[in-house]
Design a protein around this motif. Sequence first.
Motif, PDB file in Angstrom:
ATOM      1  N   ASP A   1     -35.730 -42.478  15.846  1.00  0.00           N
ATOM      2  CA  ASP A   1     -36.409 -43.525  16.609  1.00  0.00           C
ATOM      3  C   ASP A   1     -37.389 -44.276  15.718  1.00  0.00           C
ATOM      4  O   ASP A   1     -37.586 -45.479  15.880  1.00  0.00           O
ATOM      5  CB  ASP A   1     -37.176 -42.918  17.792  1.00  0.00           C
ATOM      6  N   ARG A   2     -38.005 -43.528  14.791  1.00  0.00           N
ATOM      7  CA  ARG A   2     -38.970 -44.129  13.864  1.00  0.00           C
ATOM      8  C   ARG A   2     -39.212 -43.160  12.716  1.00  0.00           C
ATOM      9  O   ARG A   2     -38.973 -41.955  12.835  1.00  0.00           O
ATOM     10  CB  ARG A   2     -40.285 -44.482  14.550  1.00  0.00           C
ATOM     11  N   ILE A   3     -39.691 -43.699  11.604  1.00  0.00           N
ATOM     12  CA  ILE A   3     -40.113 -42.907  10.456  1.00  0.00           C
ATOM     13  C   ILE A   3     -41.593 -43.201  10.266  1.00  0.00           C
ATOM     14  O   ILE A   3     -41.983 -44.350  10.023  1.00  0.00           O
ATOM     15  CB  ILE A   3     -39.335 -43.283   9.185  1.00  0.00           C
ATOM     16  N   VAL A   4     -42.434 -42.185  10.412  1.00  0.00           N
ATOM     17  CA  VAL A   4     -43.877 -42.372  10.314  1.00  0.00           C
ATOM     18  C   VAL A   4     -44.352 -41.940   8.928  1.00  0.00           C
ATOM     19  O   VAL A   4     -44.048 -40.828   8.473  1.00  0.00           O
ATOM     20  CB  VAL A   4     -44.611 -41.568  11.405  1.00  0.00           C
ATOM     21  N   VAL A   5     -45.085 -42.822   8.248  1.00  0.00           N
ATOM     22  CA  VAL A   5     -45.609 -42.546   6.911  1.00  0.00           C
ATOM     23  C   VAL A   5     -47.095 -42.860   6.916  1.00  0.00           C
ATOM     24  O   VAL A   5     -47.493 -44.001   7.181  1.00  0.00           O
ATOM     25  CB  VAL A   5     -44.898 -43.388   5.835  1.00  0.00           C
TER      26      VAL A   5
ATOM     27  N   PHE B   1     -46.023 -47.512   9.103  1.00  0.00           N
ATOM     28  CA  PHE B   1     -47.003 -47.147   8.080  1.00  0.00           C
ATOM     29  C   PHE B   1     -48.391 -47.126   8.713  1.00  0.00           C
ATOM     30  O   PHE B   1     -48.812 -48.092   9.362  1.00  0.00           O
ATOM     31  CB  PHE B   1     -46.962 -48.129   6.917  1.00  0.00           C
ATOM     32  N   THR B   2     -49.076 -46.008   8.525  1.00  0.00           N
ATOM     33  CA  THR B   2     -50.402 -45.821   9.120  1.00  0.00           C
ATOM     34  C   THR B   2     -51.313 -45.165   8.089  1.00  0.00           C
ATOM     35  O   THR B   2     -50.895 -44.847   6.972  1.00  0.00           O
ATOM     36  CB  THR B   2     -50.325 -44.898  10.353  1.00  0.00           C
ATOM     37  N   SER B   3     -52.553 -44.939   8.493  1.00  0.00           N
ATOM     38  CA  SER B   3     -53.417 -44.083   7.687  1.00  0.00           C
ATOM     39  C   SER B   3     -52.891 -42.650   7.768  1.00  0.00           C
ATOM     40  O   SER B   3     -52.134 -42.303   8.673  1.00  0.00           O
ATOM     41  CB  SER B   3     -54.852 -44.137   8.201  1.00  0.00           C
ATOM     42  N   ARG B   4     -53.319 -41.826   6.824  1.00  0.00           N
ATOM     43  CA  ARG B   4     -52.842 -40.434   6.803  1.00  0.00           C
ATOM     44  C   ARG B   4     -53.285 -39.685   8.059  1.00  0.00           C
ATOM     45  O   ARG B   4     -52.515 -38.931   8.659  1.00  0.00           O
ATOM     46  CB  ARG B   4     -53.351 -39.740   5.543  1.00  0.00           C
ATOM     47  N   ARG B   5     -54.513 -39.892   8.479  1.00  0.00           N
ATOM     48  CA  ARG B   5     -55.020 -39.179   9.653  1.00  0.00           C
ATOM     49  C   ARG B   5     -54.307 -39.641  10.929  1.00  0.00           C
ATOM     50  O   ARG B   5     -54.019 -38.827  11.813  1.00  0.00           O
ATOM     51  CB  ARG B   5     -56.532 -39.365   9.778  1.00  0.00           C
ATOM     52  N   SER B   6     -54.016 -40.923  11.022  1.00  0.00           N
ATOM     53  CA  SER B   6     -53.273 -41.403  12.195  1.00  0.00           C
ATOM     54  C   SER B   6     -51.889 -40.778  12.251  1.00  0.00           C
ATOM     55  O   SER B   6     -51.405 -40.383  13.309  1.00  0.00           O
ATOM     56  CB  SER B   6     -53.156 -42.929  12.160  1.00  0.00           C
ATOM     57  N   SER B   7     -51.239 -40.678  11.099  1.00  0.00           N
ATOM     58  CA  SER B   7     -49.909 -40.085  11.037  1.00  0.00           C
ATOM     59  C   SER B   7     -49.935 -38.630  11.486  1.00  0.00           C
ATOM     60  O   SER B   7     -49.071 -38.179  12.240  1.00  0.00           O
ATOM     61  CB  SER B   7     -49.362 -40.198   9.613  1.00  0.00           C
ATOM     62  N   GLU B   8     -50.930 -37.890  11.019  1.00  0.00           N
ATOM     63  CA  GLU B   8     -51.037 -36.482  11.411  1.00  0.00           C
ATOM     64  C   GLU B   8     -51.218 -36.349  12.921  1.00  0.00           C
ATOM     65  O   GLU B   8     -50.645 -35.449  13.555  1.00  0.00           O
ATOM     66  CB  GLU B   8     -52.203 -35.830  10.668  1.00  0.00           C
TER      67      GLU B   8
ATOM     68  N   GLU C   1     -50.724 -38.711  -5.160  1.00  0.00           N
ATOM     69  CA  GLU C   1     -50.982 -39.257  -3.830  1.00  0.00           C
ATOM     70  C   GLU C   1     -50.392 -38.321  -2.780  1.00  0.00           C
ATOM     71  O   GLU C   1     -49.254 -37.862  -2.917  1.00  0.00           O
ATOM     72  CB  GLU C   1     -50.366 -40.653  -3.683  1.00  0.00           C
ATOM     73  N   VAL C   2     -51.173 -38.034  -1.761  1.00  0.00           N
ATOM     74  CA  VAL C   2     -50.732 -37.160  -0.675  1.00  0.00           C
ATOM     75  C   VAL C   2     -50.392 -38.018   0.540  1.00  0.00           C
ATOM     76  O   VAL C   2     -51.213 -38.827   0.991  1.00  0.00           O
ATOM     77  CB  VAL C   2     -51.802 -36.113  -0.326  1.00  0.00           C
ATOM     78  N   VAL C   3     -49.198 -37.830   1.061  1.00  0.00           N
ATOM     79  CA  VAL C   3     -48.664 -38.630   2.162  1.00  0.00           C
ATOM     80  C   VAL C   3     -48.381 -37.718   3.355  1.00  0.00           C
ATOM     81  O   VAL C   3     -47.945 -36.576   3.188  1.00  0.00           O
ATOM     82  CB  VAL C   3     -47.352 -39.334   1.729  1.00  0.00           C
ATOM     83  N   SER C   4     -48.624 -38.219   4.544  1.00  0.00           N
ATOM     84  CA  SER C   4     -48.207 -37.526   5.769  1.00  0.00           C
ATOM     85  C   SER C   4     -46.910 -38.154   6.265  1.00  0.00           C
ATOM     86  O   SER C   4     -46.821 -39.370   6.422  1.00  0.00           O
ATOM     87  CB  SER C   4     -49.283 -37.644   6.854  1.00  0.00           C
ATOM     88  N   ASN C   5     -45.898 -37.317   6.493  1.00  0.00           N
ATOM     89  CA  ASN C   5     -44.597 -37.799   6.975  1.00  0.00           C
ATOM     90  C   ASN C   5     -44.060 -36.792   7.993  1.00  0.00           C
ATOM     91  O   ASN C   5     -43.187 -35.990   7.687  1.00  0.00           O
ATOM     92  CB  ASN C   5     -43.640 -37.966   5.803  1.00  0.00           C
ATOM     93  N   PRO C   6     -44.600 -36.807   9.227  1.00  0.00           N
ATOM     94  CA  PRO C   6     -44.217 -35.791  10.217  1.00  0.00           C
ATOM     95  C   PRO C   6     -42.751 -35.875  10.599  1.00  0.00           C
ATOM     96  O   PRO C   6     -42.123 -36.931  10.515  1.00  0.00           O
ATOM     97  CB  PRO C   6     -45.119 -36.111  11.417  1.00  0.00           C
ATOM     98  N   GLU C   7     -42.207 -34.713  10.996  1.00  0.00           N
ATOM     99  CA  GLU C   7     -40.814 -34.666  11.448  1.00  0.00           C
ATOM    100  C   GLU C   7     -40.760 -34.753  12.963  1.00  0.00           C
ATOM    101  O   GLU C   7     -41.666 -34.321  13.655  1.00  0.00           O
ATOM    102  CB  GLU C   7     -40.140 -33.382  10.944  1.00  0.00           C
TER     103      GLU C   7
END
Length: 435
Positions: free
Chosen positions: A166-170, A197-204, A145-151
């Motif tokens: 402030d938040r952790i986006v996954v 928690f969002t979709s991968r594209r939303s996170s990106e 599984e590929v996850v987006s987790n921006p810094e």
Amino acid sequence: MKITMIGAGYVGLVSGACFSDFGHSVVCVDKDPGKIEALEAGRMPIFEPGLDALVAKNVAAGRLSFTTELADAVRDAGAIFIAVGTPSRRGDGHADLTYVYEAAREIAGALTGDTVIVTKSTVPVGTGDRVEEIIRELRPELRVEVVSNPEFLREGAAIGDFKRPDRIVVGSESEWARDVMREIYRPLYLNQAPMVFTSRRSSELIKYAANAFLATKITFINEIADLCEAVGAEVQDVSRGIGLDNRIGAKFLHAGPGYGGSCFPKDTVALLKTAEDYATPLRIVEATVQVNDSRKRAMGRRILQAMGGDVRGRTVGLLGLTFKPNTDDMRDAPSLAIIRSLQDAGVSIKAYDPEGMEVARPLIGDVELVGDAYEAARDVDALAIVTEWDAFRALDLTRIAASMRTPLLVDLRNIYSPSEVERVGLCYVPVGSPS
């Protein structure tokens, strides 16, 4: 959990050190043997307050290690983070994803079982889809599984930002992958750091949208500063007056010479390129990029105008070279455009920066780098504050004024008040003030 961090640059090293401080076992992988050798010897490749001590502590505890061997590091990892560089691609400004896709292929070749692959690098929308395709094409038998987790790390405050976010986006559609990410960030989640928690594209897209908004906020107040000068208002009063509105907020409302660094310049351009690809113009972001580029050059002209008349053969001292304090990062620093403007006008330059001079040296040409702020002020025709380092906030202004050939202080960061500067006989030129 065993975590593998692909890339031991700014994001990978800070993230890996912080994860290990939570108790995870972290291996940072990098292809540069010199970097790995330096890290194993306790030498940091970047300047970030507190990072050397954090790395040393977790290396000594056996939770953090470094290697050039990806296959060994990937084996049995519960999560593999991709934290490689995504610089602007030469010629068109798109994010260069070469290193991300190379990492994906190498990871696929080394996998021994089901795993979660996490994209920590800043990547355009759809990159996670392509990483997943690469892995599945090469290793169709595995569950990956590929996850987006921006810094969201600010240089100079990265450790605090990581540990008190402030938040952790996954971004993931897989509940299994979300559970893995919950376990990784459990120490922060227990402290009630919001996990989004969002979709991968939303996170990106969240990462790019956040940086573009902050860049726009900086550029907005810089244009308001120009208007303040024209109409007789004070930009610091205006900033405070609008920043106290909770809908606006006070952060990023400090007028100055424009934004720089590793994120805002390349991320705003990359976002524009994504918008072009999808035929969805982002006019505000486009204007932000253009205005910011012009702003940096205008700051060089501001110094020249303050000096008046023919400046050829005269000397300017610069305080600060890095794009912001508490870093040695010179990427897209306003000082670079300012130096070019001054040199084009025939001005000689002396400069001092507490941390950035070695990084700056190959970028700035014939600039005399000196040992402290007072040496930068000696026998110059103007002194300009370019970066708001704490070391510049309480200078002995009487000593500064006495050592200068012409007592002119151009404060591009507004860290002094006109009264305290003029009291010692210095002519003071701030930003966003009619004075």
